[in-house]
Design a protein around this motif. Structure first.
Motif, short mmCIF file in Angstrom:
data_model
loop_
_atom_site.label_atom_id
_atom_site.label_comp_id
_atom_site.label_asym_id
_atom_site.label_seq_id
_atom_site.Cartn_x
_atom_site.Cartn_y
_atom_site.Cartn_z
N ARG A 36 0.78 -1.24 0.06
CA ARG A 36 -0.07 -0.12 0.04
C ARG A 36 0.86 1.27 0.04
O ARG A 36 0.49 2.35 -0.49
CB ARG A 36 -1.17 0.24 1.35
N TYR A 37 2.09 1.08 0.43
CA TYR A 37 2.85 2.24 0.58
C TYR A 37 3.92 2.68 -0.58
O TYR A 37 4.83 3.39 -0.46
CB TYR A 37 3.69 2.32 1.88
N THR A 38 3.65 1.73 -1.56
CA THR A 38 4.67 1.82 -2.67
C THR A 38 4.59 3.16 -3.38
O THR A 38 5.56 3.72 -3.55
CB THR A 38 4.40 0.67 -3.66
N ALA A 39 3.33 3.57 -3.68
CA ALA A 39 3.29 4.63 -4.58
C ALA A 39 3.60 6.23 -3.57
O ALA A 39 4.17 7.01 -3.99
CB ALA A 39 1.89 5.24 -4.77
N VAL A 40 3.51 6.16 -2.26
CA VAL A 40 3.78 6.96 -1.33
C VAL A 40 5.15 7.11 -1.27
O VAL A 40 5.74 8.03 -1.12
CB VAL A 40 3.28 6.82 0.09
N ALA A 41 6.15 5.75 -1.59
CA ALA A 41 7.37 5.90 -1.29
C ALA A 41 8.01 6.49 -2.84
O ALA A 41 8.95 6.97 -2.64
CB ALA A 41 8.03 4.54 -1.04
N ILE A 42 7.50 6.16 -3.91
CA ILE A 42 7.96 6.32 -5.00
C ILE A 42 7.71 7.89 -5.35
O ILE A 42 8.65 8.26 -6.31
CB ILE A 42 7.53 5.35 -6.16
N LEU A 43 6.56 8.15 -5.52
CA LEU A 43 6.21 9.49 -5.87
C LEU A 43 7.18 10.64 -5.62
O LEU A 43 7.46 11.46 -6.42
CB LEU A 43 4.72 9.73 -5.59
N PRO A 44 7.41 10.68 -4.46
CA PRO A 44 8.21 12.03 -3.96
C PRO A 44 9.72 11.81 -4.69
O PRO A 44 10.22 13.04 -4.77
CB PRO A 44 8.40 11.79 -2.23
#
Length: 109
Positions: free
Chosen positions: A44-52
């Protein structure tokens, strides 16, 4: 360093083989199985980790300004962040940041 035609095709084939098996490891091996709860929680935290990591260089060191921070981009990022936190919607954040960026660039010339 120059590469001949054979070396280039070997590199392309190796990369294709590698990316195929990376994807196949998830889709082919795990495609019909239920993932454990701990793995789903981390995914679930993949996008939150990659986008920044993708967005921060475009805001802090944009190529359009020669790598110098730009007030229009910084303000647009702050507005997008604030709107995303307030409305809890990615679309509101994207569109508010987009409108802010173009409005400030228009006003600053």
């Amino acid at each position: 360093m120059t590469l001949d035609q054979t070396q280039i095709w070997i590199v392309i084939a190796g990369m294709a083989f590698g990316t195929f098996f990376i994807r196949w490891s998830f889709l082919g091996l795990l495609g019909d199985r239920e993932l454990p709860q701990w793995a789903l929680r981390h995914l679930r935290y993949t996008a939150v980790a990659i986008l920044p990591g993708l967005i921060a260089p475009l805001i802090l060191w944009p190529s359009g300004t020669g790598g110098e921070p730009d007030p229009a981009r910084l303000l647009a990022a702050l507005v997008a962040f604030g709107m995303g936190m307030w409305r809890k919607s990615a679309l509101w954040a994207i569109f508010s940041g987009l409108i802010t960026l173009y409005a400030v660039q228009y006003l600053l010339g």
